[in-house]
Design a protein around this motif. Structure first.
Motif, short mmCIF file in Angstrom:
data_model
loop_
_atom_site.label_atom_id
_atom_site.label_comp_id
_atom_site.label_asym_id
_atom_site.label_seq_id
_atom_site.Cartn_x
_atom_site.Cartn_y
_atom_site.Cartn_z
N LYS A 3 13.25 -4.86 0.22
CA LYS A 3 12.14 -4.83 -0.72
C LYS A 3 12.11 -3.50 -1.50
CE LYS A 3 10.65 -8.81 0.69
NZ LYS A 3 10.85 -10.00 -0.16
N THR A 51 19.99 -7.49 -10.64
CA THR A 51 18.62 -7.18 -11.06
C THR A 51 17.82 -6.58 -9.92
OG1 THR A 51 18.72 -9.04 -12.61
CG2 THR A 51 16.55 -8.16 -12.10
N HIS A 52 18.05 -7.10 -8.71
CA HIS A 52 17.32 -6.60 -7.54
C HIS A 52 17.71 -5.16 -7.23
CE1 HIS A 52 15.05 -7.06 -3.82
NE2 HIS A 52 16.05 -6.51 -3.17
N ARG A 83 16.05 -2.51 -9.29
CA ARG A 83 14.65 -2.24 -8.95
C ARG A 83 14.51 -1.34 -7.74
NH1 ARG A 83 12.53 -7.66 -7.54
NH2 ARG A 83 10.54 -6.57 -7.30
N GLN A 84 15.62 -1.01 -7.09
CA GLN A 84 15.53 -0.17 -5.89
C GLN A 84 15.19 1.27 -6.27
OE1 GLN A 84 15.58 -1.36 -2.82
NE2 GLN A 84 15.91 -3.40 -3.70
N GLN A 118 20.95 -12.16 -9.86
CA GLN A 118 19.77 -11.82 -9.08
C GLN A 118 19.99 -10.56 -8.27
OE1 GLN A 118 18.38 -14.92 -6.48
NE2 GLN A 118 16.69 -13.71 -5.68
N THR A 149 7.19 -1.19 -7.30
CA THR A 149 6.97 -2.52 -7.86
C THR A 149 5.87 -2.46 -8.91
OG1 THR A 149 5.42 -3.05 -6.08
CG2 THR A 149 7.73 -3.68 -5.76
N LEU A 152 19.31 -8.80 -0.84
CA LEU A 152 18.17 -9.33 -1.58
C LEU A 152 16.86 -9.19 -0.80
CD1 LEU A 152 19.72 -12.59 -3.08
CD2 LEU A 152 19.20 -10.48 -4.29
#
Length: 694
Positions: A344, A124-125, A128-129, A121, A348, A341
């Motif tokens: 944000k 993957t997180h 996405r940054q 997780q 997105t 995590l």
């Protein structure tokens, strides 16, 4: 920063209010989130509890059976009872060994499962940054957060699960002791709270030291990563001061050492105190129990059983007290992962996002900028201070940056070449980042085929847009795998075709291992021109309908540029192209030239139109782009471009179909590499096959 220096152990103190890392407290809800990660492993948890209960029953039953062996088998000389109970005790020992092995297996499944979920997780997180996250974050600190902290959480969680046995054993042992003698049990129970005090006193300090130790290890790992990758190692060898760098590293390692000593002393302090108390209480029990045996209150077997149960009592208490330190360490590890995590991502994908459709006629889509303004996000929005070296104060991290782009509008026509020119730092690269949605505009919209990029799926956008930057990145892997990164499962024929189109196949085919040659860290075993052509081959293999080039030939010599320009002719054919240009060879016949200045578009038009206008482009042309006319006529320019004008005639640019300018150079592409020998100008390594470094 460190106090207590002198003889003996140095205990570090971190009461400096400026030390935000040390003073950071656990955030509310951390324990609840940890339990949520354990929920998917509830089946294994139930089985672990059952096994733990059975194991605890065996642990308690053994001293009770030992009592019967002494009081009945030995004192009453009953050999049958002695033999049967002895065999039962031996059988229980074997069963207990099997139960402990099963407990370890299930405990491992749970702790490893939770760490697997966390690690995947978190990875993957991080993917996405936004790009700004990686420009601010130290890679070593991030690796430590994803690896060391997860391993620490996994180890601590395994230890915590093992404490279940201690809880059940503690309850059963106390019940058995009260059954045998309430007086002796009461003495043990009265002293029980004393055992919990040391853990409570040092628990908070352990939390602070655990966090500080993790942070210091991350910083030390970041230093190692920066110095020992190939680019950092070369910079250190060329400009570094080895003795000074060794001293600085030793200072960081010394801080880790001191904090580690303090942490170990505190974590062991609880165990030492409880072991001492256990020895004192055991002596009291033997004294009190011995007197009761002499008085005939109970038999010797009961005293031995009480002593054995007492040993089983203080063992779990000692473990549970030390568990407090493990619990605090686990909480810190989990908290640091949750901190990551909770960051944000700025980019997105909306729930109702749609794929970019392929044009019906097969034409490449157009790109539209409509009133676009952009400012880079605040540091507090894209990164964590604990992941940065020399992070800004909280107030400065929350400050907005100035606008980089201001109300720009243009259209890059379908299948045409749009060139972006202008001085450095005026927003050209930022504009291309918006096309691939590395960032979103602060105002206005960027559209492809009429669709706002914020409304399309990221996967379809990546399929549509292909990018080649000035510094093409290659993984430390084979050339084949680097190419297949753009198109997994590509056939051998497709790989070769892409390499031929990129003007690099002759070089690859001449290598002993061909496509299976390892490119080296960041492709450092290849010359600059070879890396750029491999990047173009990767782009062609991907086959995007939109191509973004951040001047892929800016740092190449004339021979390398000639080969790359030939590859660009293929890469740009029929595609909508946005190119940041620093060389006339890239933009002279562009369908549209946009001149950026101070965050806006100052001029636009073709090469001839902009020259005739006599504005900023004409000034840039005369100071940066001007060279002898293609046909050899016309005077050589004066000024900074004069030396470049005096290149040999064979390196002069030649007009190619499609409006691009290419060099008709010959000779190997050495990318600035000394010597020769390998096709493409690479230098063979003496320790194995493959192209040479620079």
């Amino acid at each position: 920063m460190f106090a207590g220096q002198g003889s003996g152990i140095m205990l570090a103190t971190y009461d400096d209010p400026g030390n935000s890392t040390a003073s950071q407290r656990l955030r509310p809800g951390t324990l609840r989130r940890i339990l949520a990660y354990a929920k998917p492993h509830s089946r294994e948890s139930v089985l672990l509890v059952l096994l733990t209960v059975l194991d605890s029953l065996i642990i308690v039953s053994t001293p009770l059976l030992l009592k019967e062996i002494i009081d009945v088998g030995i004192l009453q000389k009953d050999t049958t009872v002695l033999t049967v109970i002895s065999l039962v005790v031996a059988g229980l020992a074997l069963l207990d060994a099997g139960l402990q092995l099963a407990q370890s297996w299930y405990s491992g499944r749970i702790s490893q499962g939770v760490s697997y979920d966390l690690r995947v997780q978190a990875f993957t997180h991080v993917q996405r940054q936004p790009l700004a996250f990686f420009t601010r974050t130290q890679t070593g600190s991030l690796v430590s957060r994803l690896n060391t902290d997860v391993v620490g959480a996994q180890h601590a969680l395994g230890t915590l699960l093992g404490s279940l046995s201690s809880v059940f054993t503690l309850v059963l042992v106390l019940g058995s002791m009260f059954y045998l003698s309430w007086l002796v049990s009461l003495v043990a129970l009265v002293i029980l709270p004393i055992f919990m005090i040391p853990g409570a006193l040092v628990g908070r300090r352990l939390t602070r030291y655990s966090r500080e130790q993790m942070q210091m290890n991350a910083e030390m790992g970041a230093t190692i990563g920066e110095r020992f990758n190939v680019a950092g190692a070369m910079l250190s060898k060329l400009f570094g001061r080895p003795s000074e760098e060794a001293r600085l590293f030793a200072e960081r390692a010394e801080k880790v050492r001191k904090v580690g000593i303090t942490w170990m002393v505190l974590s062991r302090l609880t165990v030492i105190i409880m072991t001492l108390l256990a020895a004192v209480v055991t002596a009291l029990v033997y004294g009190l129990g011995g007197a009761m045996v002499v008085d005939g209150t109970f038999q010797v077997g009961t005293l031995v059983a009480l002593a054995a149960l007492l040993a089983r009592l203080y063992g779990p208490i000692t473990q549970l007290s030390s568990i407090q330190g493990e619990a605090h360490t686990a909480m810190v590890s989990f908290d640091r992962i949750f901190e990551l995590l909770d960051l944000k991502p700025l980019i997105t994908e909306r729930e109702n996002a749609t794929d970019l459709p392929a044009p019906d006629d097969g034409a490449a889509p157009e790109i539209t900028f409509d009133g676009v303004s952009f400012r880079y996000p605040k540091a507090s929005e894209v990164s964590l201070a604990s992941l940065e070296s020399n992070a800004l104060p909280a107030g400065e991290r929350a400050q907005e940056s100035p606008e980089v782009l201001r109300d720009i509008s243009f259209t890059a026509p379908s299948g045409k070449l749009t060139a972006l020119v202008g001085p450095s730092g005026v927003g050209k690269t930022t504009a291309t980042h918006l096309v691939s949605r590395l960032y979103d505009p602060s105002a206005g919209s960027v559209r492809i085929a009429g669709q706002d990029l914020r409304d399309v799926t990221l996967d379809s956008l990546r399929r549509t847009v292909g990018v080649v930057s000035q510094d093409a990145h290659l993984f430390h892997d084979t050339i084949r795998n680097n190419l297949e990164y753009a198109r997994p499962g590509a056939t051998e024929e497709e790989l070769i075709e892409a390499c031929r189109a990129a003007q690099i196949w002759d070089t690859i085919s001449a290598l002993p291992s061909g496509l299976d040659t390892v490119a080296g860290d960041r492709g450092y075993r290849l010359s600059g021109g070879e890396k750029q052509r491999l990047a173009l081959a990767r782009l062609l293999l991907k086959a995007p309908s939109i191509v973004v080039l951040d001047e892929a030939t800016a740092h190449l010599d004339s021979e390398s540029e000639a080969a790359v320009q030939r590859a660009l002719k293929t890469a740009l054919h029929g595609r909508t192209s946005v190119v940041i240009a620093h060389r006339l060879s890239t933009i002279r016949e562009a369908d549209q030239i946009l001149v950026f200045d101070e965050g806006g578009i100052r001029e636009r038009g073709t090469h001839e139109e902009l020259l005739a206008a006599g504005g900023l482009y004409a000034e840039l042309y005369h100071t940066q782009f001007a060279r002898q006319a293609v046909n050899g006529s016309g005077p050589a320019p004066d000024g900074p471009a004069a030396e470049e004008e005096r290149r040999p005639q064979e390196a002069a640019p030649q007009m190619m179909p499609g409006g691009m300018v290419f060099f008709d150079g010959s000779g190997p592409d050495d990318g600035g590499a000394p010597g020769g020998g390998a096709p493409g100008g690479g230098v063979w390594h003496t320790n194995g096959p493959g192209p040479g470094g620079r």
